[in-house]
Scaffold this active site. Structure first.
Site: not given
Length: 182
Positions: A143-145
């Site tokens: 989940p790089c967001h």
DNA sequence: GTGTGGCAGTTAG
DNA sequence: CTAACTGCCACAC
């Protein structure tokens, strides 16, 4: 264009697109595994043109991968680091460290690029962390967001609008629904 | 709020 | 090998 992807071709792969909210989600599968997942159309098109693939994936395979994403997108924490993608394996040591740390970030928590750089013991590499985020081959699953700038949202390969939408949704404990395209 | 200089890793040439 | 990028940051106005 930058070579974001491993140079060696990958056999038995297929592509399909799903819809998350109002955004298309591009998925690259190999047999029963997701090997690449992105909101970025350009990345998707590069992959499509680079690798030979089946034009029509089997429905059972698509359903199975979609379920994995559907589950992951609402999970409180990520259970396992999805290290079996060849795109993960093709990443540098540094990139793999960054992706590994990102996968530890639970829902409703965010880290700054600087904090993540600290966690991998390289406090000055915050900018390189941003680059590694950009090249995350498994959006949502990694989940790089949830990695943001110290004073603001930071960037996102799929566009800032998607990033903001994901983060607000998570904060409201929204259940995301993944839909098939018509 | 804007401007600027530096940062580390990666890639292009 | 250099040079040129970034999903950045600190610090100065």
């Amino acid at each position: 264009m930058t070579p974001l992807f491993p140079s060696q071709p990958v056999a038995s792969i297929y592509f399909f697109t799903m819809q998350l909210g109002s955004y298309p989600l591009y998925i690259m599968g190999k047999n029963d595994k997701i090997i690449h997942l992105t909101f970025n159309r350009q990345h998707h098109e590069q992959l499509c043109s680079r690798y030979p693939h089946s034009p029509t994936p089997a429905t059972t395979q698509v359903d199975s991968l979609a379920q994995i994403v559907q589950h992951a997108i609402n999970a409180e924490t990520n259970t396992t680091f999805p290290a079996d993608s060849p795109f993960i394996a093709a990443g540098s040591k540094f990139q793999q460290q960054v992706w590994q740390q990102i996968s530890l970030i639970p829902r409703r928590l965010t880290l700054t690029y600087g904090q993540l750089a600290n966690r991998i013991g390289n406090p000055k590499a915050y900018r390189a962390v941003g680059q590694a985020c950009n090249r995350n081959p498994l959006g949502i699953l990694i989940p790089c967001h949830r990695v943001v700038a110290k004073n603001g949202l930071g960037g996102f390969a799929g566009g800032g609008e998607v990033k903001r939408w994901l983060l607000t949704g998570e904060n409201k404990n929204k259940k995301f629904i993944l839909r098939t395209l018509e």
